[in-house]
Design an enzyme around this catalytic site. Structure first.
Site, PDB file in Angstrom:
ATOM      1  N   SER A 104       0.607  -1.347  -0.055  1.00  0.00           N
ATOM      2  CA  SER A 104      -0.036   0.121   0.056  1.00  0.00           C
ATOM      3  C   SER A 104       0.953   1.216  -0.014  1.00  0.00           C
ATOM      4  O   SER A 104       1.757   1.502  -0.950  1.00  0.00           O
ATOM      5  CB  SER A 104      -0.998   0.075   1.234  1.00  0.00           C
ATOM      6  N   ASP A 244      -2.516   6.167  -3.439  1.00  0.00           N
ATOM      7  CA  ASP A 244      -1.559   5.603  -2.881  1.00  0.00           C
ATOM      8  C   ASP A 244      -1.062   4.579  -3.760  1.00  0.00           C
ATOM      9  O   ASP A 244      -1.546   4.143  -4.770  1.00  0.00           O
ATOM     10  CB  ASP A 244      -1.902   5.186  -1.334  1.00  0.00           C
ATOM     11  N   ASP A 246      -1.130   1.458  -3.924  1.00  0.00           N
ATOM     12  CA  ASP A 246      -1.943   0.291  -4.407  1.00  0.00           C
ATOM     13  C   ASP A 246      -3.433   0.791  -4.677  1.00  0.00           C
ATOM     14  O   ASP A 246      -4.333   0.124  -5.154  1.00  0.00           O
ATOM     15  CB  ASP A 246      -2.399  -0.753  -3.511  1.00  0.00           C
ATOM     16  N   ASP A 248      -6.089   2.239  -2.926  1.00  0.00           N
ATOM     17  CA  ASP A 248      -7.238   2.164  -2.231  1.00  0.00           C
ATOM     18  C   ASP A 248      -7.661   3.372  -1.455  1.00  0.00           C
ATOM     19  O   ASP A 248      -8.383   3.545  -0.773  1.00  0.00           O
ATOM     20  CB  ASP A 248      -7.261   1.003  -1.416  1.00  0.00           C
TER      21      ASP A 248
END
EC number: 5.4.2.10
Length: 454
Positions: A104, A244, A246, A248
């Site tokens: 992440s 960010d 990833d 999400d």
């Protein structure tokens, strides 16, 4: 039993704690557990695998996929794509599970392996414990099929197109007339943002969409929105969106370069949903870390709130349990249950722009009702963080502070989830007040628990 799963999958420094060997074992054990519960026993189990742009992603993906294939699982390799895309595509493809390789918003040296079940949701504690028990077993007794019993892997780049089409179809109209700056964090959204925002007819400029394996989240993205803030002002844009690594999370920037965090985004979207009669139970789900300014703004505008423990997983659980349709975190995880079952930065971003277009208001105007209260957080080292409530003097200090606040501030004391720390946080009208309140409580914690500040 060893605890491998944290709040967001299995994480560690890639090639050290999170080694290719561990990824292989997670593929075998996780794949086996998740595909034992599939409804159609007549077909081979199917698992989707994806990753973000970290240099370690391909190494871990190859090892993970090898583990899945070794227990007879068919794999669709989605390549580099966002975490919410994986959750969406599980249902579209009728897969038994999905696995994202990402840490992440963390630095590039870290990586993680995150599992989703056939329903597109993160795993339950029970399922994680089932996998952990197999990882801890003294001997690997899982199936080792040969020849036609082995799984196969196919690349599936079409997944990205299906996901972007889904995002675009959540809007009734385009976003023409809006000038937006986009920060891809050199992560998983980098190859998607230009396509989506072009299709939606925005005027857009991009930054941090050239991943090289090492620059993910490096002074860019939702955890470092200052770069986007400057970019928005330079370009004279209406708004900026920072994602960010990833994809999400989404943090916005208004036309003046001011940062609009997840609290303000939830307020803006919740208010618009309420005006359209679409905000279920007139309620927004937050975590205990949302700023008091959000709660004051919600109350002043006829909305209620439900608080959960820290972590988007807890927000989703509350939303599922009681039927709410918006929730999230100050960090930019926003869950819009009318469209998706997990936090999705690009989904959040396009719906924020949609509110701007439909209302004709600037982002600064939409965010203005949420006036953040100054906040101070102090971490205190303690030997027994879980039993702090057994100390009456600490509770008395909290009660004294809350009485002084008279409803115009708040205190939150909670143990760290990963370290021997007690976190003491307060919010109040001024910086001086909040410092005094926190220091009062911290002094008592140190005195009572024989601790020292970290």
């Amino acid at each position: 039993m060893t605890k491998y799963f944290g709040t967001d999958g299995v994480r560690g420094i890639a090639n050290k704690e999170l080694s290719p060997e561990m990824a292989f074992r997670l593929g075998r054990t996780g794949g086996y557990v998740l595909t034992q519960h599939k409804e159609d026993a007549s077909r081979r189990p199917l698992v989707l695998v994806a990753r973000d742009t970290r240099i370690s992603g391909q190494m871990l993906a190859d090892a993970l996929i090898a583990g899945l294939l070794s227990v007879g699982i068919e794999v669709l390799d989605l390549g580099v794509i966002t975490t919410p895309a994986v959750a969406y595509l599980i249902k579209i493809q009728g897969a038994d599970a999905g696995i994202q390789i990402s840490a992440s918003h963390n630095p590039v040296a870290d990586n993680g392996i995150k599992f989703f079940g056939a329903d597109g949701y993160k795993l339950s504690d029970d399922t994680e414990e089932e996998i952990e028990a197999l990882l801890d077993a003294p001997e690997d007794k899982l199936p080792r099929p040969a020849a036609e019993g082995l799984g196969t892997v196919d690349d599936y780049p079409e997944g990205a197109l299906k996901y972007t089409q889904f995002l675009e179809q959540t809007l009734a109209d385009d976003l023409s007339g809006i000038h937006v700056c986009l920060d891809g964090a050199n992560g998983a959204t980098s190859g998607l943002v230009s396509r989506i925002f072009a299709d939606l007819e925005t005027d857009f400029d991009t930054m941090a969409i050239s991943p090289d394996g090492l620059n993910i989240n490096a002074n860019v993205g939702s955890t470092h929105p200052q770069a986007l803030s400057k970019f928005v002002v330079e370009k004279g844009a209406d708004v900026g969106l920072a994602f960010d690594g990833d994809g999400d999370r989404c943090i916005a920037v208004d036309e003046q370069g001011n940062i609009v965090d997840g609290d303000k985004i939830m307020f803006i979207l919740g208010s618009y949903m309420k005006s359209q009669g679409r905000l279920k139970q007139d309620t927004v789900v937050t975590t205990v870390m949302s700023n008091l300014g959000l709660y004051k703004a919600l109350e002043a505008n006829g909305m209620k709130s439900v608080q959960t423990a820290v972590g988007d997983r807890h927000v989703v659980e509350a939303m599922r349990k009681d039927g709410y349709n918006i929730g999230g975190e100050q960090s930019g995880h926003v869950i819009l249950f009318d469209y998706h079952n997990t936090g999705d930065g690009m989904l959040t971003g396009i719906h924020l722009l949609n509110v701007m277009k439909k209302t004709g208001k600037k982002l600064s105007e939409l965010a203005a009702p949420v006036q953040d209260y100054p906040q101070k957080l102090v971490n205190v080292k303690v030997a027994d963080k879980e039993n702090w409530q057994a100390y009456p003097e600490i509770q008395s200090a909290i009660d004294t502070v809350e009485k002084e606040m008279a409803g115009d501030g708040r205190v939150l004391v909670r143990p760290s989830g990963t370290e021997p720390l007690l976190r003491v946080m307060a919010e109040a009208k001024t910086e001086d007040l909040v410092s005094r309140y926190v220091d009062q409580i911290v002094d008592v914690v140190k005195q009572e628990m024989g601790s020292k500040e970290d």
